[in-house]
Design a protein around this motif. Structure first.
Motif, PDB file in Angstrom:
ATOM      1  N   CYS A 170       7.442  25.243  79.864  1.00 54.40           N
ATOM      2  CA  CYS A 170       7.891  26.077  78.735  1.00 54.40           C
ATOM      3  C   CYS A 170       7.046  27.344  78.632  1.00 54.40           C
ATOM      4  CB  CYS A 170       7.831  25.290  77.430  1.00 54.40           C
ATOM      5  SG  CYS A 170       9.022  23.960  77.332  1.00 54.40           S
ATOM      6  N   CYS A 173       7.984  29.772  81.421  1.00 51.59           N
ATOM      7  CA  CYS A 173       9.292  30.399  81.155  1.00 51.59           C
ATOM      8  C   CYS A 173       9.178  31.474  80.074  1.00 51.59           C
ATOM      9  CB  CYS A 173      10.324  29.352  80.753  1.00 51.59           C
ATOM     10  SG  CYS A 173      10.853  28.320  82.121  1.00 51.59           S
ATOM     11  N   VAL A 174       8.496  31.143  78.985  1.00 58.41           N
ATOM     12  CA  VAL A 174       8.328  32.120  77.907  1.00 58.41           C
ATOM     13  C   VAL A 174       7.531  33.327  78.398  1.00 58.41           C
ATOM     14  CG1 VAL A 174       7.195  32.499  75.673  1.00 58.41           C
ATOM     15  CG2 VAL A 174       8.601  30.472  76.028  1.00 58.41           C
TER      16      VAL A 174
END
Length: 190
Positions: A170, A173-174
């Motif tokens: 996560c 990706c961010v």
């Protein structure tokens, strides 16, 4: 005549170099070293599960014997170390970490400092991993206090590794989306 030709060629070379340096500037999100540091950070965080190398966990489950004893010993040492730090300096560390994380986030996203944004996108998720590690260490302390089974300890460590990998995916990706947004926003082509 020759002098003028040399100057024109040198001018074209400088224009090409300037264009290349404009496209590949050395800001945080367009810097290759930042992305390498991000990848190394998350691969290291997911490989060393509470300080126990993942390959040792896999070998302990597969082979047992002295390798399993090594894994249990290393897990026990690291659990005690993590929990003693948490118990002795937990409040102080929480205050200092909260202050520093708040400072980095405010500098990055309120005052728009790109370097602070880049640092925040690494250390904020890592602080979450630190909390997950503390929780897992507390759980493992109870398991290790009794006569621990290798399979039980390995299962807890692997579950923790999967949680760390989920946080890391996560975060990557961010960070990638934010980095692309920043690069497109500040691009000389846009």
């Amino acid at each position: 005549m020759r002098e003028t030709g040399r100057r024109q060629r040198a001018g074209k070379t400088l224009d090409i170099l300037q264009t290349i340096f404009d496209l590949i500037d050395m800001r945080s999100f367009s810097n290759l070293w930042y992305w390498i540091a991000l990848a190394v950070t998350w691969s290291t965080a997911s490989h060393y599960v509470l300080g126990v190398p993942f390959d040792l966990i896999v070998r302990a489950r597969r082979k047992g014997g002295p390798v399993a004893e090594d894994m249990l010993m290393l897990a026990s040492v690291n659990v005690r170390r993590i929990l003693s730090i948490g118990r002795e300096a937990g409040v102080t560390l929480t205050l200092v970490a909260s202050f520093l994380l708040s400072l980095i986030v405010v500098l990055g996203f309120v005052f728009r400092m790109e370097f602070a944004q880049a640092v925040a996108l690494i250390v904020v998720p890592l602080s979450g991993v630190g909390l997950l590690s503390l929780r897992t260490a507390a759980r493992l302390e109870k398991v290790l206090a009794a006569d621990p089974e290798v399979e039980t300890v390995a299962r807890i460590l692997i579950r923790h590794r999967v949680s760390v990998q989920a946080v890391g995916m996560c975060a990557i990706c961010v960070t990638a989306l934010w980095g692309m947004f920043q690069n497109l926003q500040l691009s000389p082509l846009g």
